[in-house]
Design an enzyme around this catalytic site. Sequence first.
Site, short mmCIF file in Angstrom:
data_model
loop_
_atom_site.label_atom_id
_atom_site.label_comp_id
_atom_site.label_asym_id
_atom_site.label_seq_id
_atom_site.Cartn_x
_atom_site.Cartn_y
_atom_site.Cartn_z
CB CYS A 132 -4.98 -30.55 -87.73
SG CYS A 132 -6.66 -31.07 -87.32
CB CYS A 135 -7.26 -28.82 -85.15
SG CYS A 135 -6.97 -30.56 -85.41
CG ASP A 136 -5.23 -25.53 -85.86
OD1 ASP A 136 -5.75 -25.60 -84.73
OD2 ASP A 136 -4.16 -26.06 -86.15
#
Length: 310
Positions: A132, A135-136
Amino acid sequence: MKKDIIIIGAGPAGLTAGLYAARAKMNTVIFERFMAGGQIASTMEISNYPGAPEGISGPEFGMRIREQAEAFGAKIMDVEVLRVDFSGELKKVYTSEGEFEAPVVIIAGGTQPRAMGAVGEDKFKGRGISYCATCDAAFFEGLHVYVIGGGDTAVEEAGFISNFARKVTIVHRRDELRAAKSIQEKAFNNPKIDFIWDSVVDEVRGNQRIESFILRNLKTGERREITPEEGDLMFGLFVLVGFVPESKLYEGQVEMIDGYIPTDETMMTNVPGVFAAGDIRVKRVRQVVTATSDGAIAAIEAEKYLEGKK
Ligand code: NAP
């Protein structure tokens, strides 16, 4: 607990179905395991949803449909669906919060990220390998990031990751991207993005954290070990190679093709009263707009189905 309609999954399809069903005064519950939004909750920006020319962030989009569904009276529950039984007139759904039943169920479980299938991938899932970008990506500020995949997701998200990373290398198993031309163009024009063609990751190596990975050229068979560049302690590894349907729960309950659920034009599966909507369906185009559309159709047709039963 008896409901008029049970919706499983709170992505764009499930939430839209919930919105329509609740607005039609059906006693509606939507089950979701994680936060509402589904895949779009991990999408940085949706720029092709009609009516939002300035773009909208995935999490915000999810929250907005959620609010709208709740305003019409849909109840959204954070529970895990453990088992379903669609054999009777009343469909049964067993959850971590007990048993629910309704004459109509809409399956809108969507998909989850596909693994690339490299040795060592499981060991580093979520501990070095990311699925993701939204997200990261920020964890890799100033570092070299490798993105595996050649579809819309990989190529588009590589652009997003390049806002943080020093350099992004897209590794694709062919010599031609699958991504839409407009998305490809942006990547080709991004000076921070380069490409490794015809290659796959065979193995991810390391002890506590990823130390290297093995790339194999599918044309020449050559294998080479990729390690952090000089001066770097680590690199990023994003696997963005597509999605698989979240449909294990429904095995033996509804007809499936490769894990996807076929429906008719009304979104009804082969089981009367059981509908499917969104990415979990057999379909060619998986977009937010087609998911919301499926959700609306499923809810409207579900209402008609219920009326016909009275
Ligand atoms: P996708 O279209 O299925 O592409 C997956 C990519 O990963 C392909 O390039 C595929 O290679 C590669 N791949 C698959 N398995 C692999 C493996 N084991 N190892 C290495 N590479 C592998 O998936 P997606 O890009 O996530 O897109 C999913 C859907 O969402 C599509 O319908 C897409 O159009 C849509 N989407 C749209 C947008 C947008 O419109 N802006 C953004 C994101 C996603 P091959 O090409 O060789 O098969």
